[in-house]
Design an enzyme around this catalytic site. Structure first.
Site, PDB file in Angstrom:
ATOM      1  N   GLY A  12       0.766  -1.246   0.000  1.00 25.02           N
ATOM      2  CA  GLY A  12       0.000   0.000   0.000  1.00 25.02           C
ATOM      3  C   GLY A  12       0.789   1.284   0.000  1.00 25.02           C
ATOM      4  O   GLY A  12       0.291   2.311   0.454  1.00 25.02           O
ATOM      5  N   THR A  13       1.999   1.286  -0.554  1.00 23.75           N
ATOM      6  CA  THR A  13       2.737   2.555  -0.598  1.00 23.75           C
ATOM      7  C   THR A  13       2.024   3.566  -1.490  1.00 23.75           C
ATOM      8  O   THR A  13       1.959   4.749  -1.155  1.00 23.75           O
ATOM      9  CB  THR A  13       4.192   2.339  -1.066  1.00 23.75           C
ATOM     10  N   ASN A  14       1.490   3.108  -2.615  1.00 29.08           N
ATOM     11  CA  ASN A  14       0.718   4.022  -3.468  1.00 29.08           C
ATOM     12  C   ASN A  14      -0.582   4.447  -2.790  1.00 29.08           C
ATOM     13  O   ASN A  14      -1.017   5.587  -2.941  1.00 29.08           O
ATOM     14  CB  ASN A  14       0.415   3.385  -4.828  1.00 29.08           C
ATOM     15  N   ASN A 100      -6.223   1.958 -13.229  1.00 32.69           N
ATOM     16  CA  ASN A 100      -5.142   1.159 -12.664  1.00 32.69           C
ATOM     17  C   ASN A 100      -3.819   1.806 -13.054  1.00 32.69           C
ATOM     18  O   ASN A 100      -3.735   2.510 -14.057  1.00 32.69           O
ATOM     19  CB  ASN A 100      -5.206  -0.266 -13.237  1.00 32.69           C
ATOM     20  N   HIS A 102       0.070   0.626 -13.945  1.00 37.69           N
ATOM     21  CA  HIS A 102       0.901  -0.536 -14.268  1.00 37.69           C
ATOM     22  C   HIS A 102       2.355  -0.085 -14.305  1.00 37.69           C
ATOM     23  O   HIS A 102       2.662   0.967 -14.879  1.00 37.69           O
ATOM     24  CB  HIS A 102       0.478  -1.116 -15.624  1.00 37.69           C
TER      25      HIS A 102
END
Length: 189
Positions: A12-14, A100, A102
């Site tokens: 979960g860093t983003n 999303n 990528h």
């Protein structure tokens, strides 16, 4: 106020970066974080930042409409996948805009099983001179939705998969929240 639901499967860093970016913004808020993994550190990061979290099983996600109903009830405007590894079912892609990120330049290095370190290892193995990020809409196929944004980073012949990962992650942190905001608000803030 536009509401985001973030879906994540891992650390979960983003997720944390997105939540922190939108804290205190008047027009966009992170409503909730969702995971298919009860042990995802993304859930802990979200809770520490005061964001409500939800988990679901494979049966909940693919065999019922509970997730859809909860997202609809919460009046979610955009679903953001940030390290979410399951294919999103059509009932969700038809109901909500979903994006999303990528960690490569699609269409290269995309598809089922191509995520995280596996992508960066493939980039190094193929001696690519650049890599980068792709932010795209989600449809019923892995990594095939319309591309919203791409940017690149230069690679050195000596770069390892870990080096590539660091360069790509810097791009993710810099661009993903801003692109989310542009999608929700247009170019005016």
């Amino acid at each position: 106020m536009k509401k985001i639901a973030i879906f994540a499967s891992g650390s979960g860093t983003n997720v944390q970066n997105i939540i922190e970016y939108f804290q205190g913004k008047r027009h966009v808020t992170v409503d909730s974080v969702w995971s298919n993994n009860d042990n995802a550190y993304a859930l802990i990061r979200a809770e520490k930042l005061g964001i409500e979290t939800f988990t679901f099983s494979r049966d909940d996600f693919y065999g019922s409409v509970e997730v859809l109903e909860e997202l609809s009830e919460r009046k979610i405007d955009l679903i953001v996948l940030a390290g979410f590894l399951w294919l999103v079912p059509k009932y969700l892609t038809e109901e909500f805009p979903i994006i999303n990120i990528h960690p490569a330049l699609l269409p290269k290095y995309g598809g089922k099983g191509m995520y995280g370190k596996k992508v960066h290892e493939a980039v190094v193995l193929n001696k690519e001179k650049v890599s980068g990020i792709t932010i795209h809409y989600v449809n019923e196929h892995y990594d095939e939705g319309n591309i919203v944004f791409q940017t690149t980073c230069e690679l050195e012949a000596s770069d390892t998969a870990e080096d590539v990962a660091q360069k790509v992650q810097s791009l993710e942190y810099e661009h993903f929240p801003r692109i989310i905001e542009e999608i929700l608000l247009g170019d005016n803030e």
